[in-house]
Design an enzyme around this catalytic site. Structure first.
Site, PDB file in Angstrom:
ATOM      1  N   GLY A 158       0.567  -0.682  -0.043  1.00  9.79           N
ATOM      2  CA  GLY A 158      -0.285   0.139   0.186  1.00  9.79           C
ATOM      3  C   GLY A 158       0.612   1.657   0.285  1.00  9.79           C
ATOM      4  O   GLY A 158       2.094   1.100  -0.289  1.00  9.79           O
ATOM      5  N   ARG A 159       0.211   2.177   0.810  1.00  8.16           N
ATOM      6  CA  ARG A 159       0.826   3.964   0.206  1.00  8.16           C
ATOM      7  C   ARG A 159       2.646   3.321   1.214  1.00  8.16           C
ATOM      8  O   ARG A 159       3.803   3.768   0.959  1.00  8.16           O
ATOM      9  CB  ARG A 159       0.362   4.960   1.216  1.00  8.16           C
ATOM     10  CG  ARG A 159       0.473   5.996   0.547  1.00  8.16           C
ATOM     11  CD  ARG A 159      -0.272   6.889   1.575  1.00  8.16           C
ATOM     12  NE  ARG A 159      -1.600   7.386   0.705  1.00  8.16           N
ATOM     13  CZ  ARG A 159      -3.078   7.605   1.964  1.00  8.16           C
ATOM     14  NH1 ARG A 159      -2.269   6.728   2.855  1.00  8.16           N
ATOM     15  NH2 ARG A 159      -3.767   7.726   1.079  1.00  8.16           N
ATOM     16  N   ILE A 160       2.354   2.766   2.198  1.00  8.71           N
ATOM     17  CA  ILE A 160       4.135   2.592   3.066  1.00  8.71           C
ATOM     18  C   ILE A 160       4.720   1.850   2.484  1.00  8.71           C
ATOM     19  O   ILE A 160       6.137   1.984   1.877  1.00  8.71           O
ATOM     20  CB  ILE A 160       3.484   2.514   4.876  1.00  8.71           C
ATOM     21  CG1 ILE A 160       2.809   2.972   5.377  1.00  8.71           C
ATOM     22  CG2 ILE A 160       5.027   2.070   5.291  1.00  8.71           C
ATOM     23  CD1 ILE A 160       2.548   2.869   6.926  1.00  8.71           C
ATOM     24  N   ARG A 242       1.307  -3.486  12.508  1.00  9.14           N
ATOM     25  CA  ARG A 242       0.519  -3.529  13.940  1.00  9.14           C
ATOM     26  C   ARG A 242       0.957  -4.779  14.697  1.00  9.14           C
ATOM     27  O   ARG A 242       1.036  -5.962  13.832  1.00  9.14           O
ATOM     28  CB  ARG A 242      -0.302  -4.282  13.298  1.00  9.14           C
ATOM     29  CG  ARG A 242      -1.672  -2.802  13.368  1.00  9.14           C
ATOM     30  CD  ARG A 242      -1.657  -1.743  14.461  1.00  9.14           C
ATOM     31  NE  ARG A 242      -2.749  -0.748  14.194  1.00  9.14           N
ATOM     32  CZ  ARG A 242      -2.107   0.489  14.131  1.00  9.14           C
ATOM     33  NH1 ARG A 242      -0.838   0.674  14.123  1.00  9.14           N
ATOM     34  NH2 ARG A 242      -3.075   1.252  14.246  1.00  9.14           N
ATOM     35  N   GLU A 271       0.527  -4.945  23.184  1.00  7.59           N
ATOM     36  CA  GLU A 271       0.634  -3.475  23.615  1.00  7.59           C
ATOM     37  C   GLU A 271       0.559  -3.579  25.006  1.00  7.59           C
ATOM     38  O   GLU A 271      -0.899  -3.672  24.683  1.00  7.59           O
ATOM     39  CB  GLU A 271       0.951  -2.777  22.565  1.00  7.59           C
ATOM     40  CG  GLU A 271       1.113  -2.818  21.107  1.00  7.59           C
ATOM     41  CD  GLU A 271       1.708  -1.347  20.016  1.00  7.59           C
ATOM     42  OE1 GLU A 271       1.711  -0.869  20.576  1.00  7.59           O
ATOM     43  OE2 GLU A 271       2.215  -1.586  18.870  1.00  7.59           O
ATOM     44  N   HIS A 289       6.907   1.788  19.970  1.00  8.00           N
ATOM     45  CA  HIS A 289       5.245   2.712  18.435  1.00  8.00           C
ATOM     46  C   HIS A 289       5.923   4.229  18.129  1.00  8.00           C
ATOM     47  O   HIS A 289       4.665   4.834  18.486  1.00  8.00           O
ATOM     48  CB  HIS A 289       4.125   2.443  18.935  1.00  8.00           C
ATOM     49  CG  HIS A 289       2.800   1.948  18.179  1.00  8.00           C
ATOM     50  ND1 HIS A 289       1.897   0.972  18.225  1.00  8.00           N
ATOM     51  CD2 HIS A 289       2.701   2.609  16.892  1.00  8.00           C
ATOM     52  CE1 HIS A 289       1.359   1.628  17.033  1.00  8.00           C
ATOM     53  NE2 HIS A 289       1.329   1.885  16.393  1.00  8.00           N
ATOM     54  N   ALA A 291       6.678   4.994  14.620  1.00  5.11           N
ATOM     55  CA  ALA A 291       7.234   5.437  13.399  1.00  5.11           C
ATOM     56  C   ALA A 291       6.378   5.829  12.279  1.00  5.11           C
ATOM     57  O   ALA A 291       7.530   6.721  11.366  1.00  5.11           O
ATOM     58  CB  ALA A 291       6.820   3.644  13.108  1.00  5.11           C
TER      59      ALA A 291
END
Ligand code: DGY
Length: 323
Positions: A158-160, A242, A271, A289, A291
């Site tokens: 996807g975008r990332i 995730r 988490e 977390h 990023a």
């Protein structure tokens, strides 16, 4: 005057925009993350129309029951796995999020920060210095791996994922192999990225595997014991997506038994805690977390989260509507 509850302080000046637009805004009185009970009791205090939530809030039936006047949830995150979308849809509650190119670019940069830190042993070197172990230049000290020439396996383009491919190929002379549920011909043309039809194929080929899929029932434990066994023995795993996408106990076992060379995690299955023992291994890097945690991106996320609310109550299209 729409009443909005904000479940935790957010960076920047976006909330001022809401107040200027004549919204009644209440921010959580609690420092840090609200527990579910705290969120429920705050929501019962007033007939709120909107909720600006964080990914640390579970937004489910109990929240919707506690606040029957709720019309929109604007989640301060790209991911929305903390929200029961079916339940929101059933009740006609709009859910919106905060995706954007710069968020994706920052997550991609952090992916490389982790990759470099892990493969060039930056974190180990830092610990070595602080422990006073450095006694002088040594040609065999902390040898690592170059990124250039390596095959990077991207799970989720996807975008990332796309930005990661671009940086890998253009910036680091890596070769990209990707798996996604859809094929992206543009990535093949622009970056010579190779498409594979299964995650298994990718795991067998890649020197570094990086995960960029959303958390869905189909991606939970996408990386499990069986699939970890398919990775090359010298391979590295990076996860900035995730936590539950990786079976973390299985990863712990694989790292402890040197089945793969190393891993870097920015997200955790449970988490905020890594599974027991993970933080004692030397072949893993852990970040909390972060990023997308840059000043600019977090301000942009604030603006988007607020804009979702402003647009909704002005009767305009909510551009980042999820349901
Ligand atoms: C997101 O936006 O989903 C990230 O995980 C937090 O920035």
């Amino acid at each position: 005057m729409p009443k909005i509850f904000v479940s935790q302080r957010i960076p920047g000046s976006a909330l001022e925009r809401l107040k200027k637009a004549e919204f009644e805004v209440d921010v959580s009185p609690i420092e840090g993350i609200m527990s579910s009970d705290e969120l429920l009791s705050s929501l019962k205090a007033k007939p709120y129309d909107g909720l600006l939530s964080l990914l640390t809030n579970t937004i489910d039936k109990s929240v919707f029951d506690a606040c029957p006047t709720l019309k929109i949830v604007s989640n301060y995150a790209v991911g929305f796995n903390n929200i029961d979308l079916d339940e929101a849809k059933k009740r006609g509650i709009v859910v919106a999020n905060t995706p954007g190119q710069s968020i994706s670019d920052s997550v991609a940069e952090h992916t490389f920060a982790l990759m470099l830190a892990l493969m060039r042993r930056v974190a180990e070197g830092d610990r070595y210095m602080r422990e006073g172990k450095y006694k002088g230049w040594d040609p065999e000290l902390l040898l690592g791996e170059d990124l250039r020439g390596k095959t990077l396996g991207i799970l989720g383009a996807g975008r990332i994922g796309e930005q990661v491919i671009k940086m890998a190929v253009r910036g680091f002379d890596m070769t990209a192999v990707y798996y996604d549920v859809v094929r992206h011909k543009n990535l093949e043309e622009e970056y010579k990225a190779m498409f594979v039809e299964t995650p298994e194929e990718l795991l067998k080929m890649a020197d570094v595997v990086t995960i960029h899929v959303p958390l869905l029932p189909t991606t939970k434990h996408l990386i499990n014991a069986e699939r970890l066994k398919m990775m090359k023995s010298g391979a590295y795993l990076i996860n900035t997506s995730r936590g539950p996408v990786v079976d973390e106990k299985a990863l712990y076992d694989a790292l402890k038994n040197n089945q793969i060379r190393g891993a870097a995690l920015d997200v955790f299955e449970f988490e905020p805690n890594p599974v027991s023992g993970l933080d004692r291994l030397s072949n893993i890097i852990l970040t909390p977390h972060i990023a997308s945690a840059t000043f600019i991106v977090r301000e942009e996320m604030s603006q988007m989260a607020v804009e979702n609310l402003i647009d909704f109550f002005a009767g305009r299209d909510v551009k980042r509507k999820v349901v």
